[in-house]
Scaffold this active site. Structure first.
Site, PDB file in Angstrom:
ATOM      1  N   ARG A  67     -58.932  31.278 -24.518  1.00  0.00           N
ATOM      2  CA  ARG A  67     -57.871  31.683 -23.597  1.00  0.00           C
ATOM      3  C   ARG A  67     -56.757  32.432 -24.319  1.00  0.00           C
ATOM      4  NH1 ARG A  67     -57.054  26.430 -25.008  1.00  0.00           N
ATOM      5  NH2 ARG A  67     -54.945  25.587 -25.238  1.00  0.00           N
ATOM      6  N   ASP A 105     -44.385  24.789 -30.519  1.00  0.00           N
ATOM      7  CA  ASP A 105     -45.622  24.164 -31.016  1.00  0.00           C
ATOM      8  C   ASP A 105     -46.693  24.098 -29.932  1.00  0.00           C
ATOM      9  OD1 ASP A 105     -44.200  23.795 -33.310  1.00  0.00           O
ATOM     10  OD2 ASP A 105     -44.305  21.605 -33.318  1.00  0.00           O
ATOM     11  N   GLU A 130     -46.142  24.161 -26.613  1.00  0.00           N
ATOM     12  CA  GLU A 130     -45.651  23.638 -25.336  1.00  0.00           C
ATOM     13  C   GLU A 130     -44.547  24.572 -24.842  1.00  0.00           C
ATOM     14  OE1 GLU A 130     -46.604  20.174 -24.215  1.00  0.00           O
ATOM     15  OE2 GLU A 130     -48.175  20.722 -25.656  1.00  0.00           O
ATOM     16  N   GLY A 141     -58.392  20.829 -31.671  1.00  0.00           N
ATOM     17  CA  GLY A 141     -57.660  21.592 -30.665  1.00  0.00           C
ATOM     18  C   GLY A 141     -58.082  23.044 -30.689  1.00  0.00           C
ATOM     19  N   GLY A 200     -55.134  19.047 -30.941  1.00  0.00           N
ATOM     20  CA  GLY A 200     -54.537  20.285 -31.441  1.00  0.00           C
ATOM     21  C   GLY A 200     -53.049  20.145 -31.697  1.00  0.00           C
ATOM     22  N   ASP A 201     -52.384  21.303 -31.782  1.00  0.00           N
ATOM     23  CA  ASP A 201     -50.949  21.295 -32.054  1.00  0.00           C
ATOM     24  C   ASP A 201     -50.167  20.633 -30.918  1.00  0.00           C
ATOM     25  OD1 ASP A 201     -51.439  22.621 -34.421  1.00  0.00           O
ATOM     26  OD2 ASP A 201     -51.138  24.604 -33.549  1.00  0.00           O
ATOM     27  N   GLU A 223     -55.589   9.121 -21.463  1.00  0.00           N
ATOM     28  CA  GLU A 223     -56.072   9.291 -20.085  1.00  0.00           C
ATOM     29  C   GLU A 223     -55.278  10.346 -19.336  1.00  0.00           C
ATOM     30  OE1 GLU A 223     -55.830   5.263 -18.785  1.00  0.00           O
ATOM     31  OE2 GLU A 223     -57.531   4.703 -20.058  1.00  0.00           O
TER      32      GLU A 223
HETATM   33  C1  LIG Z   1     -54.834  42.761 -33.642  1.00  0.00           C
HETATM   34  C2  LIG Z   1     -55.094  41.309 -33.662  1.00  0.00           C
HETATM   35  C3  LIG Z   1     -53.884  40.608 -34.120  1.00  0.00           C
HETATM   36  C4  LIG Z   1     -53.971  39.122 -34.122  1.00  0.00           C
HETATM   37  C5  LIG Z   1     -52.696  38.582 -34.681  1.00  0.00           C
HETATM   38  C6  LIG Z   1     -52.711  37.136 -34.650  1.00  0.00           C
HETATM   39  C7  LIG Z   1     -51.496  36.483 -35.210  1.00  0.00           C
HETATM   40  C8  LIG Z   1     -51.735  35.034 -34.984  1.00  0.00           C
HETATM   41  C9  LIG Z   1     -50.629  34.171 -35.410  1.00  0.00           C
HETATM   42  C10 LIG Z   1     -50.842  32.886 -34.733  1.00  0.00           C
HETATM   43  C11 LIG Z   1     -49.730  31.943 -34.977  1.00  0.00           C
HETATM   44  C12 LIG Z   1     -49.990  30.716 -34.206  1.00  0.00           C
HETATM   45  C13 LIG Z   1     -48.923  29.709 -34.326  1.00  0.00           C
HETATM   46  C14 LIG Z   1     -49.401  28.444 -33.685  1.00  0.00           C
HETATM   47  C15 LIG Z   1     -49.173  28.165 -32.421  1.00  0.00           C
HETATM   48  C16 LIG Z   1     -49.698  26.901 -31.792  1.00  0.00           C
HETATM   49  O1  LIG Z   1     -48.710  25.922 -31.844  1.00  0.00           O
HETATM   50  C17 LIG Z   1     -50.050  27.158 -30.341  1.00  0.00           C
HETATM   51  C18 LIG Z   1     -50.697  25.960 -29.701  1.00  0.00           C
HETATM   52  O2  LIG Z   1     -51.866  25.601 -30.357  1.00  0.00           O
HETATM   53  P1  LIG Z   1     -52.911  24.522 -29.723  1.00  0.00           P
HETATM   54  O3  LIG Z   1     -53.561  25.172 -28.530  1.00  0.00           O
HETATM   55  O4  LIG Z   1     -52.152  23.298 -29.290  1.00  0.00           O
HETATM   56  O5  LIG Z   1     -53.899  24.189 -30.829  1.00  0.00           O
HETATM   57  N1  LIG Z   1     -50.941  28.286 -30.270  1.00  0.00           N
HETATM   58  C19 LIG Z   1     -50.557  29.456 -29.757  1.00  0.00           C
HETATM   59  C20 LIG Z   1     -51.534  30.578 -29.849  1.00  0.00           C
HETATM   60  O6  LIG Z   1     -49.494  29.623 -29.235  1.00  0.00           O
HETATM   61  N1  LIG Z   2     -56.100  12.726 -21.564  1.00  0.00           N
HETATM   62  C1  LIG Z   2     -55.448  13.892 -21.397  1.00  0.00           C
HETATM   63  N2  LIG Z   2     -55.614  14.617 -20.279  1.00  0.00           N
HETATM   64  C2  LIG Z   2     -55.015  15.816 -20.119  1.00  0.00           C
HETATM   65  N3  LIG Z   2     -54.186  16.355 -21.026  1.00  0.00           N
HETATM   66  C3  LIG Z   2     -53.976  15.673 -22.165  1.00  0.00           C
HETATM   67  C4  LIG Z   2     -54.597  14.417 -22.411  1.00  0.00           C
HETATM   68  N4  LIG Z   2     -54.214  13.969 -23.628  1.00  0.00           N
HETATM   69  C5  LIG Z   2     -53.380  14.910 -24.122  1.00  0.00           C
HETATM   70  N5  LIG Z   2     -53.227  15.936 -23.259  1.00  0.00           N
HETATM   71  C6  LIG Z   2     -52.437  17.171 -23.399  1.00  0.00           C
HETATM   72  O1  LIG Z   2     -53.306  18.253 -23.682  1.00  0.00           O
HETATM   73  C7  LIG Z   2     -52.549  19.319 -24.216  1.00  0.00           C
HETATM   74  C8  LIG Z   2     -53.337  20.169 -25.195  1.00  0.00           C
HETATM   75  O2  LIG Z   2     -53.797  19.380 -26.215  1.00  0.00           O
HETATM   76  P1  LIG Z   2     -54.252  19.859 -27.646  1.00  0.00           P
HETATM   77  O3  LIG Z   2     -54.919  18.674 -28.252  1.00  0.00           O
HETATM   78  O4  LIG Z   2     -53.132  20.434 -28.381  1.00  0.00           O
HETATM   79  O5  LIG Z   2     -55.371  20.947 -27.357  1.00  0.00           O
HETATM   80  P2  LIG Z   2     -55.327  22.543 -27.423  1.00  0.00           P
HETATM   81  O6  LIG Z   2     -55.190  22.888 -28.854  1.00  0.00           O
HETATM   82  O7  LIG Z   2     -56.645  22.972 -26.870  1.00  0.00           O
HETATM   83  O8  LIG Z   2     -54.166  23.011 -26.632  1.00  0.00           O
HETATM   84  C9  LIG Z   2     -51.355  18.675 -24.865  1.00  0.00           C
HETATM   85  O9  LIG Z   2     -50.221  19.203 -24.258  1.00  0.00           O
HETATM   86  C10 LIG Z   2     -51.478  17.193 -24.546  1.00  0.00           C
HETATM   87  O10 LIG Z   2     -50.242  16.668 -24.142  1.00  0.00           O
END
Ligand SMILES: CCCCCCCCCCCCC/C=C/[C@@H](O)[C@H](COP(=O)(O)O)NC(C)=O
Ligand SMILES: Nc1ncnc2c1ncn2[C@@H]1O[C@H](COP(=O)(O)OP(=O)(O)O)[C@@H](O)[C@H]1O
Ligand SMILES: [Ca+2]
Length: 546
Positions: free
Chosen positions: A316, A511, A513, A245, A202-203, A176
């Site tokens: 984004r 990761d 954050e 994610g 997601g991560d 929530e």
């Molecule tokens: C010219 C084009 C070049 C593109 C190069 C891309 C390199 C991409 C390497 C990406 C590595 C990502 C590592 C993962 C990070 C995730 O923890 C984080 C959070 O992911 P979430 O939104 O929680 O799934 N994502 C980002 C983009 O910071």
């Molecule tokens: N119910 C919720 N409402 C708002 N944010 C949340 C909720 N549950 C988890 N989150 C937060 O959402 C953020 C992004 O989540 P994630 O599943 O990694 O998606 P994304 O990959 O799009 O960033 C995390 O930092 C997590 O703590």
């Protein structure tokens, strides 16, 4: 295979064809018996034999379909072959489709005799019950706002049916608020009731589960996380990741694909993949854990900017990546690191971490054998500055990749030869260079060229590292958080030329954050957690020969 004892063998019917079905101790096999005269002469019987490993059977159930029920109530009217065999059971099993992608397939066997049918179901289920690594009770957390906000739907439509089929009990919590899952795991959840925790998100969501679980275990065992050199207690519960994610790099890098059904099946069959966890401290105070990317500079700025555009969903990161690239910021600082032993290889050795990785296994056994004397010696070396390397400079990016960080955007990842469970992280330093040079470096994350083969990039495999922000020509800066009056350093303001490279600070992307401190100490905790995964499989498993 011929020498192995058959457990049960029967002639049954499958889709109008008579088949011999055999259950061996580890394999279920079936092949057609009656050769059709229409079949071309070159086709041999064995080509039609199919096999499924018992450890990849999801469930064996009695089949209740209309045709069978009808056949039982009107036994005299039947003339279709399948209706002469009114009793049936269905085997659900893992089928590999495209690379690394699994689906749950069904095969139904019909028979005339109720007793035989029931015997098959009983014997097959007895075999399945011997597989003790399979989870029976799971605690599931769903982030309804991750990625494209499809978490709940993905779970209900794709994952829950697989768990139901496998007879797994679940308690499901739809979060929530942010940190709901973390706090619930930390203090409330009754962990003894479960064999594992499932993260739908997601991560960032995985990070919540990781923190909740690891912190809970340390609290229960009286371990103080604030001690950077505390021996942390590993988690006995495994974590499953259902990708829902934006980047989902932890799922992709441990499974080779971001597919919810594949993840569900890795959970059902009870896979286990140990994984390293980095602990991050600031001045002896615990900040966070990280399993994939710790990134300062470029990836920190991308994340900071992207949080403002969360409504865009996964896109984004494209927008913020583009903006951050254009602003081309660089940051002064000092990186110190403790290199890893030679036996874990090098970030450019081209040895990929794959299912059953030798390097990760070797690391594990050598960890067990570690005698206290050598541990003492190591500790002493780490406490002093002996063995540490120190690098001052201006950096566009400082990335620590504890695993490859492969994701759909970059299928080979930030560090293609990093290992999931070797007790090290790959420290990648990208120094100040031209925009064009940095673009070339980024581009190499998406093709086959070596992204470390640039004059401005260096990479080290390390066990620990520290970072201190500050211009190398100035006295070291204090932490940014202690300087609220420091100028606005957003990429836009830097484009407006208020950017001062001598005081500029980025933030750490941990990761997915943002960390609230920039001066950090990082230490890799070898194999602290386990996932319901097996690492990336080398190639499609060949059919088992029977
Ligand atoms: C010219 C084009 C070049 C593109 C190069 C891309 C390199 C991409 C390497 C990406 C590595 C990502 C590592 C993962 C990070 C995730 O923890 C984080 C959070 O992911 P979430 O939104 O929680 O799934 N994502 C980002 C983009 O910071
Ligand atoms: N119910 C919720 N409402 C708002 N944010 C949340 C909720 N549950 C988890 N989150 C937060 O959402 C953020 C992004 O989540 P994630 O599943 O990694 O998606 P994304 O990959 O799009 O960033 C995390 O930092 C997590 O703590
Ligand atoms: Ca590692």
């Amino acid at each position: 295979m011929e020498n192995q004892d058959k457990i049960i063998c029967s002639e049954l019917f499958q889709k109008q064809r008579k088949v011999e079905v055999v259950l061996y101790p580890a394999v279920l096999a079936w092949k057609e018996i009656e050769k059709s005269s229409k079949r071309s002469s070159g086709t041999s019987e064995s080509e039609h034999s199919q096999t499924v490993k018992v450890c990849e059977i999801v469930a064996v159930h009695k089949t209740e379909d209309e045709a069978d029920a009808q056949a039982r109530s009107h036994p005299k009217k039947i003339n279709q072959p399948s209706q002469q065999y009114p009793y049936a059971f269905t085997v659900s099993y893992v089928r590999r489709t495209r690379q690394h992608l699994w689906c749950c397939a069904d095969v139904t066997f019909h028979c005339a005799d109720q007793q035989i049918c029931e015997q098959w179901i009983q014997v097959a289920n007895e075999q399945l019950s011997l597989l003790t690594n399979r989870p029976k009770n799971l605690l599931v957390y769903i982030n309804p706002y991750g990625g494209k906000r499809r978490g709940e739907r993905i779970y209900e439509q794709k994952v829950a049916p697989v768990f139901r089929r496998a007879g797994i009990f679940t308690d499901v919590i739809v979060t929530e608020r942010a940190n709901h899952a973390r706090d619930h795991l930390k203090t409330e959840a009754n962990l003894d009731d479960y064999d594992g925790v499932v993260c739908v998100g997601g991560d960032g969501m995985f990070s919540e589960i990781l923190h909740g679980l690891v912190t809970r275990i340390q609290t229960d065992h009286g371990v103080d996380q604030n001690q950077p050199d505390a021996e942390l207690v590993p988690c006995s519960l495994r974590i499953g990741i259902i990708p829902a994610g934006s980047t989902d790099c932890i799922c992709f890098a441990t499974q080779g694909t971001n597919d919810p059904v594949t993840s569900a099946l890795h959970i059902v069959v009870g896979d286990s993949q140990p994984m390293d966890v980095c602990s991050v401290h600031h001045n002896g105070v615990f900040l966070k854990y990280s399993v994939s990317l710790l990134g300062y500079g470029f990836y920190g700025d991308v994340l900071t900017d992207s949080e403002r555009n969360r409504w865009l969903g996964p896109a984004r990161y494209d927008l913020s990546g583009f903006k951050t690239f254009l602003s081309h910021n660089y940051y002064g600082g000092t990186v110190s690191f403790l290199p890893a032993d030679d036996n874990v290889g090098h970030p450019r050795d081209k040895l990929q971490c794959r299912s059953g990785c030798r390097i990760c296994q070797h690391k594990h056994s050598s960890k067990d054998e570690h005698d206290e004397a050598s541990e003492e010696k190591e500790k002493a070396a780490e406490d002093s500055d002996r063995g540490w390397s120190v690098i001052h400079g201006k950096f566009i990016a400082i990335n620590s990749a504890s695993m490859s960080c492969a994701c759909p955007r970059s299928p080979k990842g930030l560090s293609p030869f990093a290992h999931l469970a070797d007790g090290t992280t790959d420290l990648i330093l990208v120094r100040k260079c031209s925009r064009l040079d940095f673009f070339r470096h980024l581009l190499r994350h998406t093709n086959n060229d070596d992204q470390f083969d640039h004059w401005f990039v260096e990479v080290h495999r390390v066990r620990k590292f520290r970072f201190q922000p500050g211009h190398p020509d100035l006295a070291p800066l204090e932490d940014a958080s202690e300087h609220p009056e420091s100028p606005d350093l957003s990429p836009i303001s830097s484009l407006q030329e208020t950017y001062d490279d001598r005081t500029a600070e980025s933030s750490w992307n941990c990761d997915g954050e943002i960390l609230h401190h920039t001066a950090i100490q990082v230490s890799v905790q070898c194999q602290l957690i386990r996932l319901f995964a097996r690492g990336i499989e080398e190639q499609q498993d060949a059919e088992v020969a029977v």
